[in-house]
Structure formats: structure tokens, C-alpha cells
Design a protein around this motif. Structure first.
Motif, PDB file in Angstrom:
ATOM      1  N   MET A 179       0.821  -1.200   0.000  1.00 37.16           N
ATOM      2  CA  MET A 179       0.000   0.000   0.000  1.00 37.16           C
ATOM      3  C   MET A 179       0.860   1.258   0.000  1.00 37.16           C
ATOM      4  O   MET A 179       0.586   2.218  -0.729  1.00 37.16           O
ATOM      5  N   PHE A 180       1.930   1.238   0.798  1.00 35.78           N
ATOM      6  CA  PHE A 180       2.867   2.365   0.790  1.00 35.78           C
ATOM      7  C   PHE A 180       3.468   2.565  -0.595  1.00 35.78           C
ATOM      8  O   PHE A 180       3.526   3.684  -1.114  1.00 35.78           O
ATOM      9  N   GLU A 181       3.952   1.485  -1.189  1.00 29.60           N
ATOM     10  CA  GLU A 181       4.591   1.574  -2.507  1.00 29.60           C
ATOM     11  C   GLU A 181       3.644   2.158  -3.550  1.00 29.60           C
ATOM     12  O   GLU A 181       4.050   2.991  -4.382  1.00 29.60           O
ATOM     13  N   SER A 182       2.382   1.755  -3.510  1.00 28.97           N
ATOM     14  CA  SER A 182       1.417   2.254  -4.488  1.00 28.97           C
ATOM     15  C   SER A 182       1.106   3.731  -4.295  1.00 28.97           C
ATOM     16  O   SER A 182       0.598   4.394  -5.205  1.00 28.97           O
ATOM     17  N   ASN A 183       1.442   4.249  -3.099  1.00 30.67           N
ATOM     18  CA  ASN A 183       1.233   5.671  -2.812  1.00 30.67           C
ATOM     19  C   ASN A 183       2.536   6.470  -2.838  1.00 30.67           C
ATOM     20  O   ASN A 183       2.576   7.601  -2.342  1.00 30.67           O
ATOM     21  N   GLY A 184       3.565   5.882  -3.407  1.00 31.02           N
ATOM     22  CA  GLY A 184       4.819   6.602  -3.568  1.00 31.02           C
ATOM     23  C   GLY A 184       5.699   6.656  -2.343  1.00 31.02           C
ATOM     24  O   GLY A 184       6.684   7.401  -2.313  1.00 31.02           O
TER      25      GLY A 184
END
Length: 342
Positions: A179-184
Motif C-alpha cells: 500500500m505504501f509503494e502504491s502511494n509513492g
């Protein structure tokens, strides 16, 4: 012969990182453990606390055996109408992979035997007999469960039950990281209980895992401090916390695991395991659990077989003396301070 020692606590003490204006810290409780999550947001106003809680709630509804209305609980109760979600599929497939590589030692269906022998959460069977064991073995074994293409669970026996607690915390950590990765978000630290995932240069730091060993009489506990550096890695740990029985003939104290093939407890000389992985936290969690239920030599062979995981194992020899086994990769990342006294 010396009395056998056993693990009573494995904790993790983490060094803090320098605070910057965009460092966000979230804490909470999930899967029976507290969690701490730190990440460097794109701006000081960003906070993913609500998203984290929603995600954890979603995972709980799928795979938590402690939630009576979860998909896994309903399947365990015999509901054949459930079409499982991606969370369930992911932990099921990883469980199958680890079950295969450990020759069935890691098995999410072993709960019935664990309870029967008094090592679980339910009332044990008094004066357990071979007939009792044979009955439970009918619904023990991951080969008795199938996940269909349509997402339904088929069981060969209605009493087969699933419990993914051996990798659920690691899986939840992975999903938060995704989830973090998908939000940069590229710099983060996720710790749930004794499982962890660290990403980014800012969270490359030294962590300290104090392992405490206690004698059967509760006197003179001993401690070893295992310090290791983590960089873009996940950590899984497992330990036999006061889970022992006394041999009626010798009086020796033994940590036990359940042999899923015979249905009987077997003496285990593996007391604690730590696994570092460049793969998923779910994988680190699962293999740390698997190492704990395997014989020491089998555990060593497993670590050699999987090239992207490293391990640290605490065991006891025939005389009850504490031994340490460390893979080369873990040895390069760690520094031992102090040693167990014999």
C-alpha cells in the motif's frame, strides 16, 4: 546430565531513527500483537493510519481464526458457500509452498493435534489413546484441502480446519508495504509483534533481539543479545515459550512439537529461530515457524536450499547445553554480544 533449558522470551528492541518533519509514526493492535509503523511521507500532512486500519480489518475478515465471522472461521465451521478473496488465496498458496519444501512439517491443519496434546488453546484429551490419535489424523494434513480455480475450499473431511497464524502477521506487513509503494512511499519500517519489514536507506539500522533462556526451576536466566543490520529485508522470528513437558522416565524437560505424520509429540531441540529474507515478510514469518518445528539438521538443510533467506537458530544438545547455528549471510549481518553460560 544437565537440565534442558528453554526459550521464554524473544523480544525486539529497535534503535530509533532521526526525526524529520515528514516522519510519520502509527501504532496499534492487530493479530494479537502491537504494531509500530514508521514512514517518510511526501508531505507533513500525509497520514495513512486510517488506510492501515481498514486494510488490517479486511485481512482479519478473511483469515483470522479469532473472528467467528471471518471466511476461514466459516469454512472451518463447514460453510461451503464461501468464495475466498485474494488475501486468503495468497496465504493458502504460500502455505502450500512452505508445506511442500518442509516435507509437511509446516502444516496449517495441525491445530486438532496441538489441542489434543495440551499445547493449544482448547481443552486437551485426558488419557489420549491411539484411537483418539487415529481419529484426529483423519482431518490433519494440508493435502486434505484444495483451493479450486473458482476460489472455493474443498475438504476431504468436514472436520479439517485451517489456521494461518504461522504467517498471517508477515502477510499483513507485506500488504501494508504494498500500500505504501502504491502511494509513492519508499522509506518505511513496519513491525508487528516480532515480525518486521524495512525498506529504504533511512531505515537501514542495527536491531537488537535479546533472547532470554531460563532453567526449568526458573532460576538464573541467561541472555544473549543478537544484533544485526537490516536493509530492504524482512524478519521472522519464532520461539518455544515455556512449551515443555517432563519426561516421566528421565525427569528431563523437553520442548515438544507435534509430528503431523504420527500424531504424537516429538522431542525438539530447536528452541528459537530468526529468519532474514530479501523476499516477503510472509515468507520470513512462515519459515521461522517451520524451522521451529523441524529437527535441527533438517532445518539447516532447508536454509541451504533457499538462497534468499538467512537464519539464526538456538538449540539444545543432548546434555541440555545451548548451541547456536548461523548461516553465512546472517553471520555477516549480525554481531553477538555475550554468550549463554553453560
Amino acid at each position: 546430565m544437565k537440565k534442558l533449558l528453554w526459550i521464554v522470551f524473544v523480544g525486539l528492541v529497535f534503535s530509533s531513527c532521526n526525526r524529520e518533519s515528514n516522519l510519520i509514526t502509527n501504532t496499534g493492535f492487530a493479530f494479537g500483537r502491537t504494531y509500530t509503523i514508521k514512514y517518510y511521507a511526501l508531505d507533513a500532512e500525509t497520514d495513512f493510519k486510517d488506510e492501515i486500519e481498514l486494510l488490517l480489518n479486511e485481512i482479519n475478515k478473511s483469515i483470522s481464526v479469532y473472528l467467528p465471522t471471518s471466511d476461514v472461521s466459516r469454512i472451518n465451521d463447514g460453510d461451503n458457500s464461501i468464495v475466498v478473496d485474494e488475501h486468503f488465496k495468497n496465504v493458502f498458496l504460500k502455505s502450500y509452498e512452505v508445506w511442500t519444501l518442509t516435507n509437511g512439517e509446516f502444516d496449517p491443519t495441525v491445530g486438532g493435534l496441538v489441542n489434543a496434546w495440551g499445547f493449544g488453546t482448547e481443552q486437551p484429551i485426558d488419557n489420549i489413546s491411539q484411537k483418539d490419535i487415529d481419529s484426529i489424523l483423519q482431518f490433519t494434513g494440508f493435502d486434505k484441502v484444495t483451493l479450486t480455480k473458482e476460489g472455493r475450499i474443498i475438504k476431504t473431511h468436514p472436520q479439517v480446519t485451517l489456521n494461518f497464524s504461522g504467517l498471517s502477521k508477515g502477510y499483513a506487513i507485506d500488504r501494508i508495504g504494498a500500500m505504501f509503494e502504491s502511494n509513492g512511499i519508499k522509506e518505511y519500517y513496519i513491525q508487528m509483534g516480532a515480525e518486521m519489514l524495512v525498506k529504504g536507506e533511512k531505515f537501514k539500522t542495527v536491531h537488537d533481539a535479546p533472547i532470554t533462556i531460563e532453567n526449568p526451576d526458573g532460576q538464573n536466566p541467561q541472555q544473549l543479545s543478537v544484533k544485526f543490520t537490516m536493509e530492504n529485508q524482512s524478519l521472522g522470528t519464532s520461539g518455544n515459550y515455556r512449551r515443555f513437558r517432563v519426561d516421566s522416565e528421565t525427569g528431563e524437560h523437553y520442548v515438544h512439537t507435534i509430528n503431523v505424520k504420527t500424531g504424537y509429540p516429538q522431542q525438539s531441540n530447536v528452541l528459537s529461530s530468526l529468519v532474514l529474507s530479501t523476499g516477503s515478510a510472509m515468507e520470513a514469518d512462515a519459515y521461522a515457524t517451520a524451522l521451529l518445528v523441524m529437527k535441527l539438521e533438517d532445518a539447516k538443510q532447508l536454509l541451504k536450499k533457499i538462497d534468499h533467506i538467512e537464519g539464526f537458530i538456538v538449540s539444545a544438545d543432548a546434555d541440555g547445553d545451548i548451541q547456536q547455528y548461523t548461516t553465512q549471510g546472517f553471520r555477516e549481518a549480525e554481531k553477538i554480544e555475550g554468550q549463554f553460560k553453560q
